[in-house]
Design a protein around this motif. Structure first.
Motif, PDB file in Angstrom:
ATOM      1  N   ARG A 154       0.804  -1.314   0.346  1.00  0.00           N
ATOM      2  CA  ARG A 154      -0.293  -0.094  -0.169  1.00  0.00           C
ATOM      3  C   ARG A 154       0.814   1.362   0.266  1.00  0.00           C
ATOM      4  N   VAL A 155       0.634   2.196  -0.980  1.00  0.00           N
ATOM      5  CA  VAL A 155       1.176   3.410  -0.882  1.00  0.00           C
ATOM      6  C   VAL A 155       1.114   4.241   0.354  1.00  0.00           C
ATOM      7  N   THR A 156       1.929   5.066   1.166  1.00  0.00           N
ATOM      8  CA  THR A 156       1.992   5.760   2.334  1.00  0.00           C
ATOM      9  C   THR A 156       1.858   7.046   2.398  1.00  0.00           C
ATOM     10  N   LEU A 157       0.853   7.251   0.921  1.00  0.00           N
ATOM     11  CA  LEU A 157       1.122   8.827   0.704  1.00  0.00           C
ATOM     12  C   LEU A 157      -0.020   9.141   0.725  1.00  0.00           C
ATOM     13  N   PRO A 171      -5.550  -6.857  -4.693  1.00  0.00           N
ATOM     14  CA  PRO A 171      -5.724  -5.650  -4.624  1.00  0.00           C
ATOM     15  C   PRO A 171      -4.407  -6.048  -3.882  1.00  0.00           C
ATOM     16  N   ALA A 172      -3.890  -4.143  -3.712  1.00  0.00           N
ATOM     17  CA  ALA A 172      -2.747  -4.105  -2.785  1.00  0.00           C
ATOM     18  C   ALA A 172      -2.706  -4.535  -1.578  1.00  0.00           C
ATOM     19  N   VAL A 173      -1.906  -5.319  -0.436  1.00  0.00           N
ATOM     20  CA  VAL A 173      -1.242  -5.755   0.971  1.00  0.00           C
ATOM     21  C   VAL A 173      -0.169  -5.656   1.048  1.00  0.00           C
ATOM     22  N   ASP A 174      -0.618  -5.081   2.748  1.00  0.00           N
ATOM     23  CA  ASP A 174       0.372  -4.900   3.494  1.00  0.00           C
ATOM     24  C   ASP A 174       0.305  -6.002   4.299  1.00  0.00           C
ATOM     25  N   VAL A 175       1.743  -6.524   4.152  1.00  0.00           N
ATOM     26  CA  VAL A 175       1.594  -8.107   5.622  1.00  0.00           C
ATOM     27  C   VAL A 175       2.523  -7.433   6.806  1.00  0.00           C
ATOM     28  N   VAL A 176       1.486  -7.263   7.997  1.00  0.00           N
ATOM     29  CA  VAL A 176       2.680  -6.873   9.538  1.00  0.00           C
ATOM     30  C   VAL A 176       2.464  -8.485   9.832  1.00  0.00           C
ATOM     31  N   GLU A 177       3.463  -7.917  11.241  1.00  0.00           N
ATOM     32  CA  GLU A 177       4.195  -9.017  12.004  1.00  0.00           C
ATOM     33  C   GLU A 177       4.098  -8.519  13.490  1.00  0.00           C
ATOM     34  N   ASN A 178       3.335  -8.863  14.940  1.00  0.00           N
ATOM     35  CA  ASN A 178       2.919  -8.290  15.214  1.00  0.00           C
ATOM     36  C   ASN A 178       3.448  -9.991  16.519  1.00  0.00           C
ATOM     37  N   GLU A 179       3.172  -9.401  17.621  1.00  0.00           N
ATOM     38  CA  GLU A 179       3.775 -10.832  18.590  1.00  0.00           C
ATOM     39  C   GLU A 179       2.512 -11.358  18.666  1.00  0.00           C
ATOM     40  N   GLY A 180       1.395 -11.629  18.127  1.00  0.00           N
ATOM     41  CA  GLY A 180       0.037 -12.126  18.276  1.00  0.00           C
ATOM     42  C   GLY A 180       0.214 -12.575  17.087  1.00  0.00           C
ATOM     43  N   GLY A 181       0.328 -12.360  15.831  1.00  0.00           N
ATOM     44  CA  GLY A 181       0.359 -12.792  15.146  1.00  0.00           C
ATOM     45  C   GLY A 181       0.896 -12.012  13.783  1.00  0.00           C
ATOM     46  N   PHE A 182       0.035 -12.148  12.485  1.00  0.00           N
ATOM     47  CA  PHE A 182       0.301 -11.544  11.335  1.00  0.00           C
ATOM     48  C   PHE A 182      -0.973 -10.880  10.824  1.00  0.00           C
ATOM     49  N   GLU A 183      -0.699  -9.917   9.808  1.00  0.00           N
ATOM     50  CA  GLU A 183      -2.290  -9.154  10.276  1.00  0.00           C
ATOM     51  C   GLU A 183      -2.096  -8.984   8.252  1.00  0.00           C
ATOM     52  N   LEU A 184      -2.655  -9.496   7.483  1.00  0.00           N
ATOM     53  CA  LEU A 184      -3.144  -9.044   5.883  1.00  0.00           C
ATOM     54  C   LEU A 184      -3.554  -7.493   5.658  1.00  0.00           C
ATOM     55  N   VAL A 185      -3.270  -6.620   5.651  1.00  0.00           N
ATOM     56  CA  VAL A 185      -4.680  -5.581   4.920  1.00  0.00           C
ATOM     57  C   VAL A 185      -3.885  -5.386   3.078  1.00  0.00           C
ATOM     58  N   ALA A 186      -5.822  -5.080   3.580  1.00  0.00           N
ATOM     59  CA  ALA A 186      -5.693  -5.066   1.613  1.00  0.00           C
ATOM     60  C   ALA A 186      -6.957  -3.883   1.444  1.00  0.00           C
ATOM     61  N   GLU A 187      -6.442  -3.253   0.615  1.00  0.00           N
ATOM     62  CA  GLU A 187      -7.270  -2.636  -0.465  1.00  0.00           C
ATOM     63  C   GLU A 187      -8.648  -2.573  -0.711  1.00  0.00           C
ATOM     64  N   VAL A 188      -9.590  -2.506  -0.681  1.00  0.00           N
ATOM     65  CA  VAL A 188     -10.475  -2.920  -2.124  1.00  0.00           C
ATOM     66  C   VAL A 188     -12.573  -2.114  -1.223  1.00  0.00           C
ATOM     67  N   ARG A 235      -7.471 -12.372  -7.218  1.00  0.00           N
ATOM     68  CA  ARG A 235      -7.649 -13.526  -6.686  1.00  0.00           C
ATOM     69  C   ARG A 235      -5.930 -13.237  -6.188  1.00  0.00           C
ATOM     70  N   ARG A 236      -5.904 -13.398  -4.786  1.00  0.00           N
ATOM     71  CA  ARG A 236      -4.258 -13.560  -4.920  1.00  0.00           C
ATOM     72  C   ARG A 236      -3.858 -14.752  -3.069  1.00  0.00           C
ATOM     73  N   SER A 237      -3.441 -15.544  -3.211  1.00  0.00           N
ATOM     74  CA  SER A 237      -3.203 -16.252  -2.441  1.00  0.00           C
ATOM     75  C   SER A 237      -1.783 -15.880  -1.563  1.00  0.00           C
ATOM     76  N   PHE A 238      -1.580 -16.806  -0.522  1.00  0.00           N
ATOM     77  CA  PHE A 238      -0.579 -16.498   0.783  1.00  0.00           C
ATOM     78  C   PHE A 238      -0.386 -17.918   1.133  1.00  0.00           C
ATOM     79  N   ASP A 239       0.797 -18.103   1.257  1.00  0.00           N
ATOM     80  CA  ASP A 239       1.318 -19.379   1.831  1.00  0.00           C
ATOM     81  C   ASP A 239       1.620 -18.964   3.360  1.00  0.00           C
ATOM     82  N   LEU A 240       0.757 -19.976   4.390  1.00  0.00           N
ATOM     83  CA  LEU A 240       1.074 -18.933   5.485  1.00  0.00           C
ATOM     84  C   LEU A 240       1.971 -20.302   6.164  1.00  0.00           C
ATOM     85  N   PRO A 241       2.793 -19.695   6.702  1.00  0.00           N
ATOM     86  CA  PRO A 241       3.126 -20.907   8.588  1.00  0.00           C
ATOM     87  C   PRO A 241       2.695 -20.940   9.121  1.00  0.00           C
TER      88      PRO A 241
END
Lengths: 132, 142
Positions: free
Chosen positions: A85-88, B38-55, B100-106
């Protein structure tokens, strides 16, 4: 109809972006749909992740400017393996021509899409001319 | 530990491998938009992962999330809002193609506790780690 009198609603962003760049701020161009109904122009902008509060819609000297703040949305980030995602912030500007009522623009934000309804002034509305 | 973006099975990758597509390819192969949407951010935090997608412009029913063999797939289609009668289109930039977008999960992700929320055009998929994979403080007894 005189061509010049037709309402112009043209995207203006090459100049806008150039101007903003001088201010050392960067923006992402929001994707837009524009269509004209008999009574109004409808402008729909994709601004996912924006909120009503972070949005700025202004009309100045015939230029409609829409701006939406970007939010990273991540809670307690530890690390970001992938960032696409573009951060703008979103920005898009439009020239409003004659025949629109800039004072009566209505805005609505739903599912990350901003919809602007720009009413035409009565003189420019399509109408049937009866033949006597 | 990481989440890998899986290659689209039915995308151009597949078609290219088969050589330049026959007409049948186009008929039988769904052609979801390539793996950039869609554009997807993947973020890891202590509890797990987050996928954030723009839809943007999508409702709950327009997006499907499925999990199979530790591959998470986001798919769907943006429904067009429909132009009212007597409309003149001036500009049409939004796309309504299927995606359609796929992600391999650990292994560390607890598949049973995956959840998702949709708000203001942002889809957030929460992928919690299994309990034992989380770091914890060990109290040492003296």
């Amino acid at each position: 109809m005189d061509k010049k009198k037709q309402v112009a609603l043209i995207r203006r962003e090459p100049f806008a972006l150039a101007r903003r760049a001088e201010q050392k701020e960067e923006f992402i161009t929001a994707v837009v749909d524009i269509f004209e109904t008999p009574d109004a122009f409808i402008v729909k902008l994709d601004m996912p992740g924006s909120s009503k509060d972070g949005m700025k819609i202004t009309v100045e000297s015939g230029v409609l400017t829409v701006q939406g703040a970007f939010k990273s949305l991540h809670r307690e980030r530890v690390m970001t393996p992938t960032r696409e995602r573009v951060t703008l912030s979103y920005l898009r500007e439009f020239n409003l021509g004659e025949g629109v009522e800039a004072d009566r623009i209505e805005a609505e934000f739903e599912d990350g899409v901003l919809t602007l309804m720009i009413p035409k002034s009565d003189d420019y509305k399509a109408r049937q001319i009866p033949i006597s | 530990m990481y989440i890998r973006f899986a290659q689209p099975v039915f995308g151009s990758e597949f078609r290219n491998r088969q050589g330049i597509g026959s007409v049948l390819d186009d008929v039988f192969t769904p052609s979801p938009r390539e793996a950039s949407f869609p554009a997807v951010d993947v973020v890891e935090n202590e509890g797990g992962f987050e996928l954030v997608a723009e839809v943007p412009g999508m409702k709950k029913d327009d997006v499907q999330i499925s999990l199979e063999n530790r591959t998470l797939t986001l798919s769907g289609e943006r429904k067009h809002y429909g132009f009212p009668e007597g409309t003149t289109i001036i500009r049409h930039e939004t796309l309504t193609d299927p995606f359609r977008r796929s992600f391999d999960l650990p292994e560390e992700i607890d598949a049973n506790r995956i959840s998702a929320e949709l708000d203001n055009g942002i889809l957030r998929v929460l992928l919690p780690k299994v309990e034992k994979a989380q770091p914890r403080d060990i109290t040492i007894k003296w």
